[in-house]
Scaffold this motif. Structure first.
Motif, PDB file in Angstrom:
ATOM      1  N   LEU A  59     -39.058  75.546  40.250  1.00 16.89           N
ATOM      2  CA  LEU A  59     -38.626  77.125  39.835  1.00 16.89           C
ATOM      3  C   LEU A  59     -39.099  77.864  42.294  1.00 16.89           C
ATOM      4  O   LEU A  59     -40.267  77.603  41.941  1.00 16.89           O
ATOM      5  N   HIS A  60     -38.572  78.318  42.241  1.00 11.40           N
ATOM      6  CA  HIS A  60     -38.806  79.307  43.720  1.00 11.40           C
ATOM      7  C   HIS A  60     -38.709  80.413  43.775  1.00 11.40           C
ATOM      8  O   HIS A  60     -37.364  80.650  43.577  1.00 11.40           O
ATOM      9  N   ALA A  61     -39.866  81.357  44.470  1.00 13.41           N
ATOM     10  CA  ALA A  61     -39.528  82.050  44.933  1.00 13.41           C
ATOM     11  C   ALA A  61     -40.819  82.654  45.146  1.00 13.41           C
ATOM     12  O   ALA A  61     -41.789  81.474  46.060  1.00 13.41           O
ATOM     13  N   HIS A  62     -39.733  83.645  46.189  1.00 11.98           N
ATOM     14  CA  HIS A  62     -40.843  83.834  48.284  1.00 11.98           C
ATOM     15  C   HIS A  62     -41.398  85.519  48.053  1.00 11.98           C
ATOM     16  O   HIS A  62     -41.680  85.364  48.684  1.00 11.98           O
ATOM     17  N   SER A  63     -41.767  85.717  46.969  1.00  7.85           N
ATOM     18  CA  SER A  63     -42.399  87.062  46.625  1.00  7.85           C
ATOM     19  C   SER A  63     -43.124  86.984  45.241  1.00  7.85           C
ATOM     20  O   SER A  63     -42.983  86.444  44.580  1.00  7.85           O
ATOM     21  N   CYS A  64     -44.851  87.514  45.245  1.00 10.99           N
ATOM     22  CA  CYS A  64     -44.853  87.486  43.760  1.00 10.99           C
ATOM     23  C   CYS A  64     -44.552  88.285  42.606  1.00 10.99           C
ATOM     24  O   CYS A  64     -44.458  87.785  41.686  1.00 10.99           O
ATOM     25  N   LEU A  65     -43.757  89.517  43.304  1.00 13.41           N
ATOM     26  CA  LEU A  65     -43.097  90.144  42.261  1.00 13.41           C
ATOM     27  C   LEU A  65     -41.241  89.616  41.968  1.00 13.41           C
ATOM     28  O   LEU A  65     -41.608  89.123  40.507  1.00 13.41           O
ATOM     29  N   ARG A  66     -41.248  88.535  42.782  1.00 18.51           N
ATOM     30  CA  ARG A  66     -39.846  87.500  42.016  1.00 18.51           C
ATOM     31  C   ARG A  66     -40.352  86.494  41.485  1.00 18.51           C
ATOM     32  O   ARG A  66     -39.712  85.874  40.346  1.00 18.51           O
ATOM     33  N   GLY A  67     -41.972  86.309  41.702  1.00 15.98           N
ATOM     34  CA  GLY A  67     -42.027  84.777  40.984  1.00 15.98           C
ATOM     35  C   GLY A  67     -42.794  85.722  39.194  1.00 15.98           C
ATOM     36  O   GLY A  67     -42.346  84.460  38.415  1.00 15.98           O
TER      37      GLY A  67
END
Length: 89
Positions: A59-67
């Motif tokens: 699973l991928h997120a490009h920021s801490c908040l999205r993660g």
């Protein structure tokens, strides 16, 4: 960019306990980084890896908040937004 407070976060991964290794659910791994190359390298390096007979689901997120949002949406740990590194959203 590497934060000094990197955390490993484990999502609660429920299993029903039925079936053999071919029917096991994949391990979910959340990759959080603002560098697209990190995501591509992780995908390449772990593409065919099995752990205890189970594949990985990246699973991928490009920021801490999205993660944090991705983890929370799957019942995992949620980090307070104020603790997200330099505040990138």
């Amino acid at each position: 960019m590497v934060a000094s407070h990197d955390d490993l976060v484990f999502l609660d991964d429920s299993e029903d306990g039925t079936g053999d290794a071919a029917n096991l659910q994949p391990w979910r791994v959340l990759v959080v980084d603002d560098d697209q190359d990190v995501h591509e390298a992780t995908r390449f390096a772990l593409a065919h890896l099995l752990i205890l007979g189970r594949p990985l689901e990246l699973l991928h997120a490009h920021s801490c908040l999205r993660g944090a949002g991705a983890a929370a949406a799957r019942g995992g740990h949620r980090r307070h937004p104020a603790r997200c590194g330099d505040g990138k959203r």
